[in-house]
Motif scaffolding. Structure first.
Motif, PDB file in Angstrom:
ATOM      1  N   GLY A   1      49.513  36.649  36.921  1.00 52.06           N
ATOM      2  CA  GLY A   1      48.150  37.070  36.606  1.00 52.06           C
ATOM      3  C   GLY A   1      47.370  37.628  37.786  1.00 52.06           C
ATOM      4  O   GLY A   1      46.160  37.789  37.705  1.00 52.06           O
ATOM      5  N   SER A   2      48.061  37.940  38.859  1.00 55.26           N
ATOM      6  CA  SER A   2      47.340  38.433  40.036  1.00 55.26           C
ATOM      7  C   SER A   2      47.053  39.922  39.970  1.00 55.26           C
ATOM      8  O   SER A   2      46.143  40.415  40.648  1.00 55.26           O
ATOM      9  N   ARG A   3      47.843  40.641  39.192  1.00 56.62           N
ATOM     10  CA  ARG A   3      47.699  42.106  39.155  1.00 56.62           C
ATOM     11  C   ARG A   3      48.017  42.591  37.739  1.00 56.62           C
ATOM     12  O   ARG A   3      48.509  41.847  36.908  1.00 56.62           O
ATOM     13  N   GLY A   4      47.781  43.868  37.524  1.00 57.43           N
ATOM     14  CA  GLY A   4      48.294  44.563  36.351  1.00 57.43           C
ATOM     15  C   GLY A   4      47.853  43.980  35.018  1.00 57.43           C
ATOM     16  O   GLY A   4      46.705  43.545  34.844  1.00 57.43           O
ATOM     17  N   ILE A   5      48.790  43.972  34.083  1.00 58.16           N
ATOM     18  CA  ILE A   5      48.501  43.506  32.725  1.00 58.16           C
ATOM     19  C   ILE A   5      48.046  42.050  32.748  1.00 58.16           C
ATOM     20  O   ILE A   5      47.137  41.653  32.007  1.00 58.16           O
ATOM     21  N   GLY A   6      48.671  41.228  33.605  1.00 54.83           N
ATOM     22  CA  GLY A   6      48.330  39.805  33.664  1.00 54.83           C
ATOM     23  C   GLY A   6      46.904  39.570  34.130  1.00 54.83           C
ATOM     24  O   GLY A   6      46.187  38.727  33.557  1.00 54.83           O
ATOM     25  N   ALA A   7      46.482  40.303  35.149  1.00 57.75           N
ATOM     26  CA  ALA A   7      45.112  40.131  35.656  1.00 57.75           C
ATOM     27  C   ALA A   7      44.107  40.542  34.582  1.00 57.75           C
ATOM     28  O   ALA A   7      43.098  39.854  34.351  1.00 57.75           O
TER      29      ALA A   7
END
Ligand code: NDP
Length: 251
Positions: free
Chosen positions: A21-27
Motif C-alpha cells: 500500500g505504499s505506492r500505486g494501486i495499493g496506495a
C-alpha cells in the motif's frame, strides 16, 4: 472522486489491510477505503517513506493508519501482517491482496529464482494472508484480491510466469468464496487493465501497445481500480466473482 477531505462512511468502524500500500494501486486503495471510513494498515518492503506518506494522508482524513514492513515473499511476514494489523487497529474486516511483482520475459529466459519469487509474492503470500485474515474475520469480512487483465487475455509473448501467478488467484478467490460464504465472508478478484503506476508507467516502452489493446484506448488511473475495491468492500451479495477494470482489454 470527491475532494480529498470528503468521507462517505460506508466502512465506518471497519479495519482494512492493503498489502503493497505504499505506492500505486495499493496506495490509492488505502486512501479510498479511508474515505469510506475505514482504519487502514498498509504493508511495504522498500518504500518506508512512501508508506509513511500514505499513513499521514489517511490520518488527515480522520482515520487511524499504520505502515507495516512485511515482505509478502516471506511466509511468516505475509501472515504476520494480518495479525499485526489486528493488534494495532483492533481487528480486520477487509483484506486487499494487492502486493504483486510483474516479471515478464520469454519462457526460456525466466530463472528458477524468478519463478520462485513471483509465485511466493503473487500466490503464496496471498494464500497465507487470506488464511490468516479468514481466521480472524467475522461476518461481513471481505477478501479482495488484485489479479490482472492478463488472466483473461494474454496480449502477446512474455507473460507466461506472471499470468500463471495471477490465474491461480482466480481459483483461490472462487474456492475462498465457497469456503467462507456460510460465515458471511466474501472473496472477489479485480482484474486491472494497464494502469499508470511505477510498475507500468503510461509513458513506458510498451505503453502505447497496451493502450491500443483496450477498447477505450487509454491507460487507467489507480483511483479507477480503487473505486471497484471500495464497492466490493461494501457489497454483501457479491462473492467468488471476477471484475475487470480494464478499459475493455478483455473485450
Ligand atoms: P507498483 O509496483 O506501482 O507498487 C507495488 C506495491 O507493492 C508497492 O507498494 C510495493 O512496495 C509493494 N510490494 C512489492 N513487492 C512486495 C512484497 N514482496 N511484499 C509486500 N509489498 C510489496 O504496482 P501496481 O500498483 O502497478 O500494482 C499493484 C497490483 O496490481 C499488483 O498485484 C499488480 O500485479 C497488479 N496489476 C497492475 C497492473 C498495472 O498495469 N499497473 C495491471 C494489472 C495488475 P515497496 O514500496 O516496498 O516497493
Amino acid at each position: 472522486m470527491g475532494s480529498m477531505t470528503t468521507t462517505y462512511g460506508t466502512l465506518n468502524g471497519k479495519v482494512a489491510l492493503v498489502t503493497g500500500g505504499s505506492r500505486g494501486i495499493g496506495a490509492a486503495t488505502a486512501l479510498r477505503l479511508a474515505r469510506e471510513g475505514a482504519d487502514v494498515a498498509v504493508t511495504y518492503v522498500r518504500g518506508k517513506e512512501a508508506a509513511e506518506d500514505v499513513v499521514r494522508a489517511v490520518e488527515a482524513l480522520g482515520r487511524r493508519a499504520v505502515g507495516l514492513r512485511a515482505d509478502s515473499a516471506d511466509a511468516a511476514e505475509a501472515a504476520g501482517a494480518v495479525d499485526r494489523t489486528a493488534e494495532a487497529l483492533g481487528g480486520i474486516d477487509v483484506l486487499v491482496n494487492n502486493a504483486g511483482v510483474g516479471v515478464l520475459g520469454p519462457l526460456d529466459e525466466l530463472s528458477l529464482a524468478d519463478v520462485d519469487r513471483v509465485l511466493a509474492v503473487n500466490v503464496r503470500g496471498v494464500f497465507l494472508a487470506s488464511r490468516a485474515a479468514a481466521a480472524r474475520m467475522r461476518a461481513g469480512g471481505r477478501i479482495i484480491t488484485i489479479g490482472s487483465c492478463m488472466t483473461q487475455r494474454v496480449p502477446g509473448p512474455g507473460g507466461v510466469l506472471y499470468t500463471t501467478s495471477k490465474s491461480a488467484l482466480v481459483g483461490l478467490t472462487k474456492a475462498l468464496a465457497r469456503e467462507l460464504g456460510a460465515r458471511g465472508i466474501t472473496a472477489n478478484i479485480v482484474h486491472p487493465g494497464p494502469i499508470d503506476t511505477d510498475m507500468n508507467p503510461a509513458d513506458g516502452r510498451f505503453a502505447a501497445g497496451q493502450a491500443a489493446m483496450t477498447a477505450v484506448g487509454r491507460f487507467g488511473e489507480v483511483g479507477e481500480v480503487a473505486d471497484m475495491v471500495a464497492y466490493l468492500a461494501g457489497a454483501e451479495y457479491v462473492t467468488g466473482a471476477e471484475f475487470s477494470v480494464d478499459g475493455g482489454h478483455a473485450a
